[in-house]
Design a protein around this motif. Structure first.
Motif, PDB file in Angstrom:
ATOM      1  N   ARG A 109       1.223  -1.312  -0.012  1.00 55.40           N
ATOM      2  CA  ARG A 109       0.223  -0.316   0.097  1.00 55.40           C
ATOM      3  C   ARG A 109       1.163   1.721   0.380  1.00 55.40           C
TER       4      ARG A 109
ATOM      5  N   SER B 298      -2.582   1.106  -3.536  1.00 57.82           N
ATOM      6  CA  SER B 298      -1.958   0.182  -3.491  1.00 57.82           C
ATOM      7  C   SER B 298      -1.251  -0.085  -4.961  1.00 57.82           C
TER       8      SER B 298
ATOM      9  N   THR C 157      -6.809  -5.930   1.578  1.00 58.67           N
ATOM     10  CA  THR C 157      -6.611  -4.593   1.840  1.00 58.67           C
ATOM     11  C   THR C 157      -4.904  -4.983   2.355  1.00 58.67           C
ATOM     12  N   ASP C 158      -5.141  -5.547   3.162  1.00 52.81           N
ATOM     13  CA  ASP C 158      -3.317  -5.519   3.412  1.00 52.81           C
ATOM     14  C   ASP C 158      -2.614  -6.363   2.349  1.00 52.81           C
TER      15      ASP C 158
END
Length: 162
Positions: free
Chosen positions: A44, A52, A118-119
């Protein structure tokens, strides 16, 4: 995945200009990444929370993508599933990430999207090296190797749309 250098990463981007690729923030922990457990490098942009980046090998060459996703926070009771690793996360743990298409279509504003963790730790979730919230990974009858193959096939399907 083999360990990558900053030069290899910057030269891999297909959906941004060379100038944009030269200005992208690089992960500071490249030397510490668990390369042997990664199927793609994802990180990110800490200075731009809606961006990202993803770099992977596809059809014999290195492909890098800039991705955008909404910074809207979802309620903790909302759960979503990642398209790649099939891990579910509460809240904003999974985001619809969009990548501008490469070439003329991308210059015209066309993009494709995919739901991703998301990570961007999909490879680690599949291998059990990182644990999601309780209930985030369902027990499967597939072996870890088969799950890795499915994940890379899902990623290849997304890359083919670019």
């Amino acid at each position: 995945m083999k360990a990558l250098t900053e030069t290899e990463i910057r030269s891999s981007f297909v959906n941004c200009s060379k100038g944009e690729a030269a200005r992208l923030p690089m992960p500071r922990d490249l030397a510490e990444r668990p390369w042997e457990d990664l199927d793609f490098l994802g990180w990110r942009d800490l200075s731009a929370p809606d961006r990202s980046y993803l770099v992977t090998e596809h059809e014999g060459r290195l492909i890098g993508l800039t991705l955008r996703f909404p910074s809207v926070k979802r309620g903790f009771l909302h759960r979503s599933m990642c398209t790649l690793c099939l891990t579910t996360h509460p809240g904003s743990g999974v985001s619809l990430m969009t990548a501008r298409k490469s070439g003329k279509e991308g210059r015209e504003g066309n993009s494709v999207g995919i739901y991703l963790c998301t990570d961007m730790a999909c490879s680690l979730y599949v291998r059990g090296k990182k644990q999601p919230e309780p209930g985030g990974r369902f027990e499967e009858s597939l072996t870890v190797e088969q799950q890795i193959e499915r994940m890379t096939r899902n990623l290849a399907g997304f890359l083919a749309k670019l």
